[in-house]
Enzyme design. Sequence first.
Site, short mmCIF file in Angstrom:
data_model
loop_
_atom_site.label_atom_id
_atom_site.label_comp_id
_atom_site.label_asym_id
_atom_site.label_seq_id
_atom_site.Cartn_x
_atom_site.Cartn_y
_atom_site.Cartn_z
N ARG A 1 6.16 15.71 4.00
CA ARG A 1 5.61 14.48 4.58
C ARG A 1 5.24 14.68 6.05
O ARG A 1 4.25 14.15 6.54
CB ARG A 1 6.63 13.34 4.46
CG ARG A 1 6.86 12.85 3.04
CD ARG A 1 7.87 11.71 3.05
NE ARG A 1 7.49 10.67 3.99
CZ ARG A 1 6.61 9.71 3.72
NH1 ARG A 1 6.03 9.64 2.54
NH2 ARG A 1 6.32 8.81 4.64
N ARG B 1 -1.54 -4.76 2.54
CA ARG B 1 -0.55 -5.59 3.24
C ARG B 1 -0.62 -5.29 4.72
O ARG B 1 -1.24 -4.32 5.16
CB ARG B 1 0.85 -5.35 2.68
CG ARG B 1 1.30 -3.91 2.71
CD ARG B 1 2.74 -3.75 2.21
NE ARG B 1 3.07 -2.34 2.06
CZ ARG B 1 3.03 -1.67 0.91
NH1 ARG B 1 2.71 -2.28 -0.21
NH2 ARG B 1 3.32 -0.38 0.87
N ARG C 1 1.62 10.49 1.52
CA ARG C 1 0.94 10.74 0.23
C ARG C 1 -0.09 11.84 0.35
O ARG C 1 -0.28 12.63 -0.57
CB ARG C 1 0.30 9.43 -0.27
CG ARG C 1 1.30 8.52 -0.98
CD ARG C 1 0.79 7.13 -1.11
NE ARG C 1 0.85 6.44 0.18
CZ ARG C 1 0.22 5.30 0.45
NH1 ARG C 1 -0.56 4.75 -0.46
NH2 ARG C 1 0.36 4.73 1.62
N GLU D 1 -10.83 -10.09 10.81
CA GLU D 1 -11.39 -9.62 9.53
C GLU D 1 -10.58 -8.39 9.11
O GLU D 1 -10.14 -7.61 9.96
CB GLU D 1 -12.85 -9.21 9.72
CG GLU D 1 -13.77 -10.36 10.10
CD GLU D 1 -13.89 -11.41 9.00
OE1 GLU D 1 -13.85 -11.04 7.82
OE2 GLU D 1 -14.00 -12.60 9.35
N ASN E 1 10.30 1.38 10.50
CA ASN E 1 10.23 2.82 10.18
C ASN E 1 11.53 3.57 10.50
O ASN E 1 11.70 4.72 10.07
CB ASN E 1 9.03 3.49 10.87
CG ASN E 1 7.69 3.13 10.24
OD1 ASN E 1 6.67 3.04 10.93
ND2 ASN E 1 7.66 2.93 8.94
N ASP F 1 -2.14 4.61 7.75
CA ASP F 1 -1.18 4.78 6.65
C ASP F 1 -1.66 5.83 5.64
O ASP F 1 -2.85 6.03 5.48
CB ASP F 1 -0.98 3.42 5.95
CG ASP F 1 0.26 3.40 5.09
OD1 ASP F 1 1.13 4.29 5.24
OD2 ASP F 1 0.37 2.49 4.25
#
Length: 239
Positions: A33, A191, A24, A204, A68, A20
């Site tokens: 993007r 998240r 940005r 984990e 998406n 992810d």
Amino acid sequence: MVVPGIAPDRIPTHVACVMDGNGRWATARGLSRTEGHAAGEHALLDAIEGALELGISYFSVYAFSTENWRRPVEEVRFLMNFNIAILDRNRDYLHSRGVRIRFAGRHDWRVPKRLERTMDRAVELTKANRTMTLTICFNYGGRAEIVDAVKALIASGISPEKINERAISRHLYYPDMPDPDLVIRTSGEYRISNFLLWEIAYSEFIFTEVLWPDFRRENLYEAIREFQHRERRFGGVDQ
Ligand code: IPE
Ligand code: IPE
Ligand code: MG
């Protein structure tokens, strides 16, 4: 390969990554993007190389979620073509490194036929490889996978009293895939975004601020070092 600070006898069997932060990364540089997605290819290849060096058996990446499709059509179209290009560029190399490529996710009429053919070709070429299994989660949703497992279970004619966790696990997309020991998510988002919901019951988690295009094998090593300091109890107590 021995990497400083990593115990070779406690390498996680399955590492899964939520790649992810491409958008940005690009926006911060005044780029579009889609240029961020393009920059993510190098990160992916380097992470795969790191996983191979460490002897990780299963490496899974979240490439496109069932959610998406909500993105602008141009971005979705770019991602479809980009995935064709990535496979075309890297299929032979991954094959030469002993990587078995698989895809997890739903078939969908919106996925271009050409991409489906390219995916099939990569799967077919690499199906006998066992050095590492690379599962590319594409048009993947954790809830969709559970729904599909339930459908398959019902279609198998199983009686309700025979349904247990193992029966559900056996009807997931890849019943032979061990649950992830470690899930890494980049870009500072805390998240799971519908990734491998059933499989992460006892995984984990490591969340890093690094944006995916900046991710390199050293970031993977760092995550494995931290993982090796975690104490996994699976609901029990330390003996
Ligand atoms: C992840 O990067 C790639 C995909 C979801 C395909 P994003 O595109 O989500 O990047 P951000 O989160 O907007 O920065
Ligand atoms: C998760 O990232 C999906 C992939 C990395 C493919 P998103 O960027 O789509 O997740 P949200 O929207 O921030 O939860
Ligand atoms: Mg994102």
